[in-house]
Structure formats: structure tokens, C-alpha cells
Design an enzyme around this catalytic site. Structure first.
Site, PDB file in Angstrom:
ATOM      1  N   CYS A   1     -19.716 -32.965   9.250  1.00 42.23           N
ATOM      2  CA  CYS A   1     -19.119 -31.657   8.202  1.00 42.23           C
ATOM      3  C   CYS A   1     -17.636 -31.210   8.844  1.00 42.23           C
ATOM      4  O   CYS A   1     -16.643 -32.210   8.995  1.00 42.23           O
ATOM      5  CB  CYS A   1     -19.757 -30.448   8.090  1.00 42.23           C
ATOM      6  SG  CYS A   1     -19.369 -29.705   6.770  1.00 42.23           S
TER       7      CYS A   1
ATOM      8  N   GLU B   1     -28.558 -33.381   9.380  1.00 36.71           N
ATOM      9  CA  GLU B   1     -29.590 -32.792   9.709  1.00 36.71           C
ATOM     10  C   GLU B   1     -30.182 -32.115   8.657  1.00 36.71           C
ATOM     11  O   GLU B   1     -31.401 -31.484   9.042  1.00 36.71           O
ATOM     12  CB  GLU B   1     -29.051 -31.741  10.934  1.00 36.71           C
ATOM     13  CG  GLU B   1     -28.283 -30.519  10.335  1.00 36.71           C
ATOM     14  CD  GLU B   1     -26.873 -30.831  10.108  1.00 36.71           C
ATOM     15  OE1 GLU B   1     -26.350 -31.992   9.909  1.00 36.71           O
ATOM     16  OE2 GLU B   1     -25.923 -29.982  10.094  1.00 36.71           O
TER      17      GLU B   1
ATOM     18  N   HIS C   1     -24.400 -33.257   5.797  1.00 41.24           N
ATOM     19  CA  HIS C   1     -25.423 -32.940   7.083  1.00 41.24           C
ATOM     20  C   HIS C   1     -26.525 -33.850   7.048  1.00 41.24           C
ATOM     21  O   HIS C   1     -27.604 -33.675   6.617  1.00 41.24           O
ATOM     22  CB  HIS C   1     -25.706 -31.619   6.603  1.00 41.24           C
ATOM     23  CG  HIS C   1     -24.556 -30.677   6.812  1.00 41.24           C
ATOM     24  ND1 HIS C   1     -24.262 -29.982   7.987  1.00 41.24           N
ATOM     25  CD2 HIS C   1     -23.804 -29.971   5.846  1.00 41.24           C
ATOM     26  CE1 HIS C   1     -22.875 -29.233   7.612  1.00 41.24           C
ATOM     27  NE2 HIS C   1     -22.881 -29.141   6.277  1.00 41.24           N
TER      28      HIS C   1
END
Lengths: 251, 196
Positions: free
Chosen positions: B77, B180, B178
Site C-alpha cells: 500500500c 494481509e 493489502h
């Protein structure tokens, strides 16, 4: 293409999931982390956890719960309830929340929206608005719908958009819990006039209601609770249905 | 496997920590230069604002360190945007690992919301990060600035216009989205990076 999002909402009291009908008569519906994991595996795009405990001890329990959610859930989640100042935001973001939802505290202190956006970025700031269609138009309510304010939905939504909110979560109190569909006209008006995404909330009872929220209501996401908690609408089945109806969803 | 997450004044570093733990990796979160230099893999996450973050990295001399890392590095990001040459956000000169600029989305109407927030697909994936991907996959995005298509584009996404959702050059990898927070798809991408 950007997918329309399906968001189960979990109301949390003393570390457990509950869901009210028209904001009263709470019923138990499971462990928040287990439920969140199950939703994520079924295809939920995001989760919202609302802390409806008001006490200080309850708030600490909720912060611990946010840490557990962050450790176990691999999709984004928003937390709300009891966020009154920047230190609350800081505490919950540090516990691992992706976004914060503020409601009554924003109406009481609109500058909180500017402050959150400035310190943590617009993307973390979801402004939730509870409104009811009255003779004089859509009016905003405080405290889970118990207190009427002198604010009107469209003006207030526009104002928080300009103050730096990242998303609007609009709940129609007229529709919430009655399962006859979302407030699509008001949703479409919001979507047409705001620069930020709008999440529809309140009224889901059938799969068609989600389709209508995305097509007629032009919503970017649709939130629901009881239809998911009690297994009335399985998320994967809902997404397959939406896909067949030509709506872009993540399958 | 020794994985280091660069610790700096950015939000949500813990999400990456948690995500790695879910795939069985326990990373160290550090700004210690020796530890970063010795790590097998380095992750440069980021949620925040370009100018403030870049200033902080310079004050800590982390800017030079990151540019000169030799092991696989993954920017996420804001981390990816800071690895570019320049960002329109705060008119910021960035690290210059990828010789390209970062621009702000200019929506043409109210239906193109900014930030670009939610699940979108990545296509034309050309990087070991996406090993085993045989169709377009959904990943999670939250951003208001984007990197145009360029020589280092490793994945592309369409929102308002086609842009770079991942970059790759030598040992430097980066994703605008993202991983994650991108469910099982994100976990595959993180695992691919760890296995490089």
C-alpha cells in the site's frame, strides 16, 4: 471490477454476539471470533462488530476481543460503539481494527470526524447514521434510535463527507428488523450526492433485497445481521444469486 | 526463515504481523538496521500519508537502508507508493526504487468513489508473487492515490482507469492492495513471497 460488498454485522454485549429486532429484545447468537471466522469462510467481504456495552469494564473486554478478532480474521473489520474521542480510536486501531464506526459522538461533536481523518486517514473513519423518515424528511437519531436530533440525513451525510469521513453506514430505523427490504430511495439519493461509499443497513429479509439495495439503492455494500446469524440466508448462496443477477461480487 | 517488518510511524503494522502468524511465520517488527540488513525477507507495510511518512524515514536514515536492501523486499500500500520516485500526495519525493510517479484518482462522477475501497480483481499478473494464479483473483484495496501502468507493472487493476496494483523490479516487490486483509488469496501471495 470493484465488487459489491456483503457485510455481516455482529452486535457485541459483554464479549458475546447479540442481535436486536428494532433495537430491542436481544437474542444470543454465538462467539464473535468463531462467528466472524465462519462468515469469512462463507465469503463475507468485511465484518462489522458493534459494542453495545456501555460500561468501562465492558469496553476493556471489547478491546481484548478486537485483538482476538485481528489475530484470527483474514478480512477487514470495522468496530463501533463507545468511540467518543481520539484516544478511543487510537486504542481500537492499535488493537488491530481496520476501521472505526462513529455515530452519536459525531453528531454531538462533528469535529471528531475531521480529527480522525487528519490523524488516522479518511479510510478508517466510517460515519454511521440512524435515520427515520418523518413528515419533515429523513431525520437523524442518537443513542441507538432513542433520541431524535434536529439533523437531517442528507445534509448530515454531505457534511461528514466534506469533513473527511471515508464511508457512510446508513441504517433506516423504519426498515430495521422488519425484513421488507432496504430504504432504496434514500440510499440512491445518498449515493448520487456523496463522493464516498455508502453501506446499506436495515431491512434485509430476502436475497432480492440485497439486489435491490445495489441496483435501485446504488449502494456500495449491504450490511445485515439476523438473516445471517440465524442461517436464513447463507452468504455463499446470496453471492451466487447476486452474480447470476449480473451484480459484481467476489466469489 | 527470518522475516522482518520495518517498524515506523505507520498505522496497522500489526495486521501484517498477525497475517504472517496465521501462515506459520513469526516476524520481528523492528527499525534496527542490523536486524533489517540480516533478515531473509523484509516487509515494508504502510497505512498513512506520504509526506509525513517519508520525512520520518529520512530522519531515521531508513530511506537509504531500504533502497539498498539486497534480499526480497515487499512493499504494501503506502509502502509501495513510497518505493516510487514521486507522489502527488503532499508533493513528496520518494525512494525512487521504481522510476514512476504516484497520482491521485480523479473521478469523473459521483459513482467513482475515492478512496477506491473494497475487493477488486488483479489481472495480467507477471511476478513470482502470483505463482499458481490461473484466473483473476479478488484482493482488498483502500487507497486514494495510484501508480500508472509502467515497465515494472506486475499486476493490473481497473478502477476509474487501468493502473498498477503490483510492481516488481529485481529484489523489490510491491502491492497496492493489502494481502494481509485479502483472505485466502492474500495468504497465498504472502506465502509466495516468503518462499522466494
Amino acid at each position: 471490477m470493484l465488487a459489491k460488498r456483503i457485510i455481516p454485522c455482529l452486535d457485541i454485549k459483554d464479549g458475546q454476539t447479540v442481535k436486536g429486532t428494532n433495537f430491542v429484545n436481544l437474542r444470543q447468537a454465538g462467539d464473535p471470533v468463531e462467528l466472524g471466522k465462519a462468515y469469512s469462510e462463507q465469503g463475507a467481504d468485511e465484518l462489522v462488530y458493534l459494542d453495545i456495552t456501555a460500561s468501562h469494564e465492558g469496553r476493556k473486554t471489547f478491546t481484548d476481543l478486537v485483538k482476538r478478532i485481528a489475530a484470527h480474521i483474514n478480512i477487514p473489520f470495522t468496530v463501533g460503539g463507545g468511540i467518543n474521542e481520539l484516544s478511543d480510536v487510537d486504542r481500537l486501531l492499535n488493537a488491530g481494527a481496520d476501521k472505526l464506526s462513529i455515530n452519536s459522538s459525531a453528531i454531538r461533536n462533528p469535529k471528531l470526524v475531521d480529527d480522525i481523518a487528519k490523524h488516522f486517514g479518511s479510510q478508517v473513519c466510517v460515519v454511521a447514521i440512524d435515520a427515520r423518515n418523518t413528515a419533515s424528511g429523513w431525520k437523524c437519531y442518537l443513542n441507538g434510535g432513542r433520541v431524535e436530533t434536529d439533523r437531517y440525513l442528507y445534509e448530515w451525510a454531505k457534511e461528514v463527507n466534506e469533513r473527511g469521513a471515508g464511508e457512510i453506514l446508513f441504517t433506516s430505523m423504519d426498515h430495521d428488523g422488519v425484513k421488507t427490504g432496504y430504504a432504496n430511495e434514500a440510499l440512491a439519493h445518498l449515493s448520487d450526492t456523496l463522493d464516498i461509499p455508502v453501506i446499506a443497513s436495515g431491512g434485509a429479509g430476502k436475497m432480492e433485497h440485497f439486489k435491490d439495495a445495489f441496483t435501485l439503492g446504488k449502494a456500495d455494500a449491504a450490511l445485515a445481521a439476523s438473516v445471517f446469524h440465524f442461517g436464513e440466508i447463507p452468504i455463499m448462496k446470496l453471492k451466487e444469486y447476486l452474480h447470476e443477477e449480473g451484480i459484481s461480487v467476489r466469489l | 526463515m527470518n522475516v522482518a517488518i520495518i517498524k515506523y510511524n505507520a498505522g496497522n503494522i500489526f495486521s501484517v504481523d498477525y497475517a504472517l502468524k496465521r501462515i506459520g511465520i513469526t516476524p520481528v517488527i523492528t527499525s534496527d538496521k542490523e536486524t533489517l540488513l540480516k533478515a531473509d525477507k523484509v516487509i515494508f507495510p504502510g497505512v498513512g500519508e506520504a509526506e509525513t511518512t517519508m520525512r520520518y524515514l529520512k530522519e531515521q536514515n531508513l530511506d537509504t537502508l531500504i533502497k539498498n536492501l539486497k534480499q526480497p523486499v515487499l512493499g504494501i500500500c503506502l509502502g509501495m507508493q513510497l518505493m516510487c520516485r514521486y507522489s502527488e500526495e503532499g508533493n513528496t519525493d520518494c525512494l525512487g526504487i521504481f522510476d514512476t510517479e504516484v497520482k491521485r484518482f480523479c473521478p469523473e462522477n459521483h459513482h467513482d468513489k475515492v478512496p477506491h475501497m473494497g475487493w477488486n480483481t488483479i489481472d495480467n499478473t507477471v511476478s513470482p508473487l502470483f505463482k499458481g494464479f490461473d484466473k483473476s483473483e479478488y484482493v482488498y484495496f483502500v487507497h486514494s492515490y495510484y501508480v500508472p501502468l509502467n515497465d515494472f507493472t506486475a499486476a493490473q487493476t481497473n478502477y476509474i482507469l487501468p493502473y498498477s496494483s503490483a510492481l516488481h523490479k529485481d529484489n523489490f516487490y510491491a502491492t497496492q492492495f493489502h494481502p494481509e486483509k485479502s483472505g485466502k488469496t492474500g495468504e497465498r501471495i504472502l506465502r509466495n513471497f516468503i518462499e522466494l
